[in-house]
Design a protein around this motif. Structure first.
Motif, PDB file in Angstrom:
ATOM      1  N   GLU A  64     -25.064 -53.402  24.024  1.00  0.00           N
ATOM      2  CA  GLU A  64     -26.275 -53.863  23.383  1.00  0.00           C
ATOM      3  C   GLU A  64     -26.812 -53.517  21.896  1.00  0.00           C
ATOM      4  N   ASN A  65     -27.828 -53.885  21.486  1.00  0.00           N
ATOM      5  CA  ASN A  65     -27.569 -53.371  20.232  1.00  0.00           C
ATOM      6  C   ASN A  65     -26.520 -52.988  18.854  1.00  0.00           C
ATOM      7  N   ALA A  90     -14.348 -58.485  25.936  1.00  0.00           N
ATOM      8  CA  ALA A  90     -14.859 -57.326  24.736  1.00  0.00           C
ATOM      9  C   ALA A  90     -15.054 -58.744  23.797  1.00  0.00           C
ATOM     10  N   ILE A  91     -14.367 -59.271  22.894  1.00  0.00           N
ATOM     11  CA  ILE A  91     -14.717 -60.216  22.232  1.00  0.00           C
ATOM     12  C   ILE A  91     -16.046 -61.401  22.770  1.00  0.00           C
ATOM     13  N   ASP A  92     -16.228 -61.509  23.571  1.00  0.00           N
ATOM     14  CA  ASP A  92     -17.310 -62.408  24.325  1.00  0.00           C
ATOM     15  C   ASP A  92     -18.189 -61.573  23.897  1.00  0.00           C
ATOM     16  N   ALA A  93     -18.489 -60.553  25.114  1.00  0.00           N
ATOM     17  CA  ALA A  93     -19.574 -59.516  25.361  1.00  0.00           C
ATOM     18  C   ALA A  93     -20.213 -59.280  23.512  1.00  0.00           C
ATOM     19  N   ALA A  94     -19.201 -58.959  22.827  1.00  0.00           N
ATOM     20  CA  ALA A  94     -19.595 -58.735  21.089  1.00  0.00           C
ATOM     21  C   ALA A  94     -20.374 -60.265  21.191  1.00  0.00           C
ATOM     22  N   CYS A  95     -19.812 -61.050  21.358  1.00  0.00           N
ATOM     23  CA  CYS A  95     -20.606 -62.389  20.305  1.00  0.00           C
ATOM     24  C   CYS A  95     -21.998 -62.617  21.294  1.00  0.00           C
ATOM     25  N   ALA A  97     -23.410 -59.894  22.860  1.00  0.00           N
ATOM     26  CA  ALA A  97     -24.365 -58.956  22.133  1.00  0.00           C
ATOM     27  C   ALA A  97     -25.181 -59.419  20.784  1.00  0.00           C
ATOM     28  N   GLY A  98     -24.739 -60.273  20.025  1.00  0.00           N
ATOM     29  CA  GLY A  98     -24.998 -60.695  18.940  1.00  0.00           C
ATOM     30  C   GLY A  98     -24.039 -59.977  17.696  1.00  0.00           C
ATOM     31  N   VAL A  99     -22.535 -59.114  18.296  1.00  0.00           N
ATOM     32  CA  VAL A  99     -22.736 -57.896  17.484  1.00  0.00           C
ATOM     33  C   VAL A  99     -22.499 -58.997  15.931  1.00  0.00           C
ATOM     34  N   LEU A 129     -10.088 -63.104  17.191  1.00  0.00           N
ATOM     35  CA  LEU A 129     -10.941 -62.874  16.380  1.00  0.00           C
ATOM     36  C   LEU A 129     -11.895 -64.057  15.230  1.00  0.00           C
ATOM     37  N   GLN A 130     -10.232 -64.463  14.637  1.00  0.00           N
ATOM     38  CA  GLN A 130     -10.600 -65.603  13.826  1.00  0.00           C
ATOM     39  C   GLN A 130     -10.749 -66.783  14.366  1.00  0.00           C
ATOM     40  N   GLN A 131     -11.247 -66.423  15.793  1.00  0.00           N
ATOM     41  CA  GLN A 131     -12.121 -67.955  15.754  1.00  0.00           C
ATOM     42  C   GLN A 131     -13.582 -67.506  16.536  1.00  0.00           C
ATOM     43  N   SER A 132     -13.699 -66.382  16.779  1.00  0.00           N
ATOM     44  CA  SER A 132     -15.344 -65.869  17.278  1.00  0.00           C
ATOM     45  C   SER A 132     -16.252 -66.413  16.871  1.00  0.00           C
ATOM     46  N   GLY A 133     -16.163 -66.417  15.215  1.00  0.00           N
ATOM     47  CA  GLY A 133     -17.662 -66.655  14.797  1.00  0.00           C
ATOM     48  C   GLY A 133     -18.126 -65.379  13.660  1.00  0.00           C
TER      49      GLY A 133
END
Length: 288
Positions: A64-65, A90-95, A97-99, A129-133
């Protein structure tokens, strides 16, 4: 805020310590499986939250944040787990969360065709990661120098190291790589996508390592090449799980193919000083 995962492990913890020299503590967070193990960081002002790659629901609160996530790669493969599922969580959670950016601890040999299984996982994670945006950086670490001490094992006492045929490896210390990671995290202009190999200044094979050990000890440590099968047969008796056996054999095959032999000046340029040598690391180990 920068959130570091795995911050009670050797690499993650050292990254946090370097970040604390560069940022106010309130700008740093950690995502850890056991917050009690990071109580001292919390006492210093670091935000400590429970986060477990195997429990994706925990990561939303942990991230968060966060503006950046330092994603320390999972070692689940050695225990028969699925590191890619954990990295995906982890990558999905980062997306969610607006990271803004993920910095991932990859490896110099990252490739879908590597003979070293973790390097294949690193390549697959870089594709995620490359596909995460998201903006992302993959820190292509040299091979951890602390592993050389593990591989030398009791040969420092017995005088005999038995290993399969190998090749040169650019051994690189956790401390140097952690400092480099803190530099990248606090300077968003450092690298977009995969970095150059972040390595020490020298590549040594196991014959070189035993030669260094012999000089430091003042007595001979002999390296003997043994067949892979004979080497692998001894590992379960030493407590190595099956996943670790396959990884070790992959290490020797990949090193023979030159996957870890590149020496690159990028890490030393980032640090503004020479990288720590394997000789210095081994000398410190022997003095303990």
């Amino acid at each position: 805020m920068i959130v570091v995962t795995g911050a009670t492990g050797r690499l993650g913890r050292t990254i946090v310590e370097h970040l604390l020299t560069r940022l106010p503590a309130e700008h740093i967070g950690v995502s850890v499986r056991d917050p009690n193990k990071a109580a001292d960081l919390e006492a210093r002002g670091v935000r400590v939250r429970h986060g477990d790659f195997s429990d994706p629901s925990s990561l939303a609160h942990a991230f968060e944040n966060a503006e950046q996530i330092l994603l320390v790669s999972s070692n689940a493969r050695a225990q028969g787990g699925d590191p890619l599922a954990q990295h995906r969580a982890a990558i999905d959670a980062a997306c969610t969360a607006g990271v803004d950016r993920i910095v991932y601890t990859s490896q110099m040999a990252a490739s879908p065709t590597s003979a070293f299984p973790p390097a294949v996982d690193h390549a697959a994670t870089e594709t995620m990661l490359q596909q995460s945006g998201l903006a992302w950086t993959a820190l292509r670490h040299g091979f951890y120098a602390s592993s050389a001490l593990v591989f030398l094992g009791d040969s420092l006492e017995t005088g005999l190291l038995e290993t399969p045929a190998d090749g040169k490896i650019a051994w690189t210390t956790h401390a140097d790589l952690a400092e480099g990671a803190a530099i990248v995290l606090t300077d968003s202009g450092h690298f977009d996508g995969p970095t150059p190999p972040l390595t020490g200044a020298h590549a040594l094979d196991f014959a070189d390592l035993t030669s260094v050990a012999s000089e430091l000890l003042g007595r001979s440590v002999h390296r003997q090449v043994v067949p892979e099968g004979a080497f692998a047969a001894k590992l379960p008796a030493r407590g190595a799980p099956s996943g670790a056996v396959n990884m070790l054999l992959g290490l020797y095959r990949a090193s023979r193919a030159g996957e870890f032999a590149i020496v690159d000046p990028s890490l030393e340029r980032m640090l503004g000083r020479p990288a720590t040598t394997i000789r210095d690391l081994l000398a410190h180990h022997l003095q303990r």
